[in-house]
Enzyme design. Structure first.
Site, short mmCIF file in Angstrom:
data_model
loop_
_atom_site.label_atom_id
_atom_site.label_comp_id
_atom_site.label_asym_id
_atom_site.label_seq_id
_atom_site.Cartn_x
_atom_site.Cartn_y
_atom_site.Cartn_z
N GLY A 46 -5.23 3.77 -6.81
CA GLY A 46 -5.14 2.69 -6.31
C GLY A 46 -3.80 2.48 -5.85
O GLY A 46 -2.79 3.15 -6.30
N GLN A 51 3.69 -1.98 -2.92
CA GLN A 51 4.35 -0.54 -3.37
C GLN A 51 4.74 0.20 -2.16
O GLN A 51 5.56 1.27 -2.55
CB GLN A 51 3.11 0.16 -3.96
CG GLN A 51 2.78 -0.39 -5.47
CD GLN A 51 1.82 0.42 -6.05
OE1 GLN A 51 0.48 0.27 -5.94
NE2 GLN A 51 2.21 1.17 -6.87
N CYS A 92 1.38 4.31 -13.35
CA CYS A 92 1.54 3.54 -12.12
C CYS A 92 2.50 4.66 -11.03
O CYS A 92 3.37 4.93 -11.69
CB CYS A 92 2.14 2.29 -12.21
SG CYS A 92 2.53 1.25 -10.94
N LEU A 93 1.89 4.58 -9.96
CA LEU A 93 2.84 5.49 -9.12
C LEU A 93 4.25 4.85 -8.67
O LEU A 93 5.09 5.51 -8.30
CB LEU A 93 2.13 5.51 -7.68
CG LEU A 93 0.63 6.09 -7.66
CD1 LEU A 93 0.08 6.04 -6.42
CD2 LEU A 93 0.82 7.64 -8.08
N HIS A 135 -5.20 -4.01 -12.38
CA HIS A 135 -3.60 -3.30 -11.95
C HIS A 135 -3.23 -3.69 -10.82
O HIS A 135 -1.88 -4.01 -10.74
CB HIS A 135 -3.84 -1.89 -12.30
CG HIS A 135 -2.59 -1.07 -12.26
ND1 HIS A 135 -2.04 -0.09 -13.16
CD2 HIS A 135 -1.78 -0.81 -10.95
CE1 HIS A 135 -0.79 0.26 -12.62
NE2 HIS A 135 -0.89 0.22 -11.58
N GLU A 136 -3.96 -3.28 -9.75
CA GLU A 136 -3.60 -3.64 -8.23
C GLU A 136 -3.30 -4.94 -8.00
O GLU A 136 -2.56 -5.24 -7.23
CB GLU A 136 -4.40 -2.91 -7.35
CG GLU A 136 -4.80 -1.43 -7.37
CD GLU A 136 -3.62 -0.65 -7.73
OE1 GLU A 136 -2.47 -0.95 -7.09
OE2 GLU A 136 -3.57 0.38 -8.36
N HIS A 139 -0.04 -5.98 -9.26
CA HIS A 139 1.15 -5.71 -8.46
C HIS A 139 1.24 -6.74 -7.34
O HIS A 139 2.31 -7.27 -6.95
CB HIS A 139 0.81 -4.35 -7.55
CG HIS A 139 1.06 -3.01 -8.12
ND1 HIS A 139 2.34 -2.93 -8.53
CD2 HIS A 139 0.36 -2.03 -8.50
CE1 HIS A 139 2.63 -1.78 -9.26
NE2 HIS A 139 1.35 -1.33 -9.30
#
Ligand code: NI
Length: 168
Positions: A46, A51, A92-93, A135-136, A139
């Protein structure tokens, strides 16, 4: 195909709240395309628009490991969280995909958004999908996994992060 650089903690853009999309125009469609390319290249399950430095309420998700099943959501909202919580390791990226921390999340959620055609979509999600959507959506509200864990776990993760970060 445009793979964009992913903003990394402690980049302040990750703390910023994103704005709702008012019109799904070509710019938004191009954003979705670039976000998908960036997510698949990482690879990740995701990605949220901030991001890659864009303060819009857009996320892309693909929880399939092999074939592609891209989901793109505009102005997502979680309208219900189950009281049942489960803790599971999450990466997480924007932190470091190699670092995993135990994040408590609702097991089930009700999720609402617009798809890229501007049609409303609404569904119940559980399991890994529920986790990724939480999670997204976090963000988009300026929240990352390090904000969701205990101070002790956070200290441990930050220590690990400084060890993994290449010298500058
Ligand atoms: Ni993330």
């Amino acid at each position: 195909m445009a793979v964009l650089p992913i903003r990394k903690f402690p980049d302040p853009v990750l703390k910023e709240k994103t704005k709702p999309v008012e019109k799904i125009d070509n710019e938004v469609l191009k954003l979705i395309k670039n976000m998908a390319d960036t997510m698949y290249a990482a690879p990740g399950a995701g990605l949220a628009a901030n991001q890659i430095g864009v303060l819009k309420r857009v996320i892309v998700v693909d929880i399939h490991e092999h074939d592609k099943h891209l989901m793109a959501f505009i102005n997502p909202e979680i309208t219900w969280y189950s009281k049942e919580i489960e803790e599971s390791e999450e990466g997480c990226l924007s932190v470091n995909p190699e670092i995993h921390v135990p994040v408590p999340r609702s097991v089930k959620i009700h999720f609402k958004a617009l798809n890229k055609k501007g049609e409303p979509v609404e569904f119940e999600a559980d399991g890994f999908l529920a986790r990724v959507l939480q999670h997204e959506t976090d963000h988009l509200n300026g929240i990352i996994i390090l904000d969701r864990i205990s101070p002790e776990e956070k200290r441990k993760a930050l220590r690990e992060l400084s060890e993994k970060r290449p010298p500058v």
